[in-house]
Design a protein around this motif. Structure first.
Motif, short mmCIF file in Angstrom:
data_model
loop_
_atom_site.label_atom_id
_atom_site.label_comp_id
_atom_site.label_asym_id
_atom_site.label_seq_id
_atom_site.Cartn_x
_atom_site.Cartn_y
_atom_site.Cartn_z
N LYS A 24 0.35 -1.37 0.03
CA LYS A 24 -0.17 0.20 -0.24
C LYS A 24 0.73 1.28 0.35
O LYS A 24 0.15 2.26 -0.51
CB LYS A 24 -0.87 0.17 1.22
N ASP A 25 1.84 1.38 -0.07
CA ASP A 25 2.78 2.50 0.86
C ASP A 25 3.42 2.41 -0.75
O ASP A 25 3.60 3.56 -1.37
CB ASP A 25 4.20 1.80 2.10
N ILE A 26 4.21 1.80 -0.95
CA ILE A 26 4.78 1.98 -2.10
C ILE A 26 4.40 2.05 -3.76
O ILE A 26 3.96 2.91 -4.03
CB ILE A 26 4.90 0.46 -3.06
N LEU A 27 2.33 1.30 -3.59
CA LEU A 27 1.68 2.14 -4.49
C LEU A 27 1.20 3.70 -4.26
O LEU A 27 1.00 4.68 -5.16
CB LEU A 27 0.41 1.13 -4.66
N GLU A 28 1.02 4.01 -2.97
CA GLU A 28 0.73 5.55 -2.43
C GLU A 28 1.57 6.37 -3.17
O GLU A 28 1.26 7.40 -3.49
CB GLU A 28 -0.31 5.69 -1.74
N GLY A 29 2.77 5.84 -2.43
CA GLY A 29 4.29 6.65 -3.05
C GLY A 29 3.86 6.82 -4.85
O GLY A 29 4.16 7.66 -4.92
N ASP A 30 3.60 5.71 -5.77
CA ASP A 30 3.60 6.20 -6.76
C ASP A 30 2.25 7.27 -7.15
O ASP A 30 1.96 6.85 -8.45
CB ASP A 30 3.99 4.55 -7.17
N GLY A 31 1.91 7.24 -6.36
CA GLY A 31 0.62 7.68 -7.53
C GLY A 31 -0.93 7.75 -6.86
O GLY A 31 -2.26 7.76 -7.56
N PHE A 32 -1.39 6.17 -6.32
CA PHE A 32 -2.30 5.26 -6.22
C PHE A 32 -2.94 5.44 -5.22
O PHE A 32 -2.64 5.56 -4.21
CB PHE A 32 -1.79 3.77 -6.26
#
Length: 213
Positions: A24-32
Motif C-alpha cells: 500500500k505504501d509503495i503504490l501510494e508513493g507512486d500516486g495510486f
C-alpha cells in the motif's frame, strides 16, 4: 488517479497483513489511490472492473466460483494484476481459472529457507534495467509455469535437497497477458522483511506499475 485494490488473507506465515501495508505504501508513493480488503468477496464486486490494478495476497485460500469469474473477466477486460510468492502463486489451488491468469502454480520449495541466486534473463526490459544477478535467501520456489510467460529472471536448482531436479532452471519473475490485462508475478517475498531487499522491492514496484499501465 490510478486506483488499486489489495486483497489480503490466507496463510498467516506469509505475513499477508504486513505485506499488504508495505505494498500500500509503495503504490501510494507512486500516486495510486489504494483500497485494502480482507475477503475474497471483494473479487465479486462489479467495481473492480474500474480499477487499474489488483494485488492478491491470499496464500492457500479458497475463492468462490462467482468471485473467480468476475476477477477473470476484469483482467480480461484490461485490469492489471500483480502478485508475488505464495500470495499470488499459491492462492486458490482448486481454481484453475485463477492459475491460468497468473501463469503458474507453486508445487515445492526444496530445503525451505536457503541461499540461492536470482539470474536476470532480460536486463534490457524496463522492469529489470539496472538490476544484475543477485543472491537471495528465502524459499526457492519450484513451480508449474505457463510456457507463454515472458520470463525476466530465473533460478537454477542445485539438487542438494531434491537430487532429481539438479540443474533445473526455473522462472522467478515473469509478465504475461490475460486477455487485455497485464499480469506480473515474482516468486520472491516469503515474509515482509524481504521487501527490504532492494532488488526484490524494485522488481515488484516496477511490475505493479507495468501491470497497471
Amino acid at each position: 488517479m490510478r486506483e488499486a485494490l489489495i486483497v489480503w488473507g490466507g496463510w498467516s506465515g506469509h505475513e499477508p497483513q504486513e505485506c499488504a501495508a508495505i505494498i500500500k505504501d509503495i503504490l501510494e508513493g507512486d500516486g495510486f489511490k489504494v483500497y485494502v480488503e480482507h475477503s475474497t468477496e471483494a473479487f465479486a464486486d462489479p467495481s473492480i472492473h474500474d480499477l487499474n490494478l489488483i494485488v492478491p495476497i491470499m496464500t492457500m485460500s479458497k475463492i468462490e466460483k462467482e468471485e473467480a469469474k468476475n476477477l477473470a473477466e476484469a483482467v480480461q477486460n484490461g485490469v492489471g494484476i500483480a502478485g508475488y510468492h505464495g500470495g499470488a502463486g499459491d492462492a486458490f489451488r482448486e481454481c484453475v481459472e485463477y492459475q491460468f491468469i497468473i501463469g503458474g502454480q507453486w508445487v515445492a520449495h526444496p530445503g525451505n529457507i536457503i541461499d540461492y541466486t536470482v539470474n536476470v534473463t532480460k536486463p534490457n526490459d524496463l522492469l529489470m534495467q539496472g538490476i544484475e544477478d543477485f543472491p537471495y535467501t528465502s524459499e526457492q520456489y519450484y513451480m508449474h509455469v505457463d510456457p507463454s510467460n515472458e520470463v525476466l529472471a530465473t533460478t537454477t536448482f542445485n539438487g542438494d535437497h531434491a537430487y532429481w531436479i539438479d540443474g533445473v532452471v526455473m522462472p522467478v519473475v515473469w509478465k504475461r497477458k490475460y486477455g487485455k490485462g497485464r499480469v506480473f508475478y515474482s516468486a520472491l517475498g516469503h515474509v515482509a522483511k524481504e521487501f527490504e531487499v532492494p532488488q526484490m522491492r524494485t522488481i515488484f514496484q516496477r511490475g505493479a506499475n507495468w501491470a497497471a499501465r
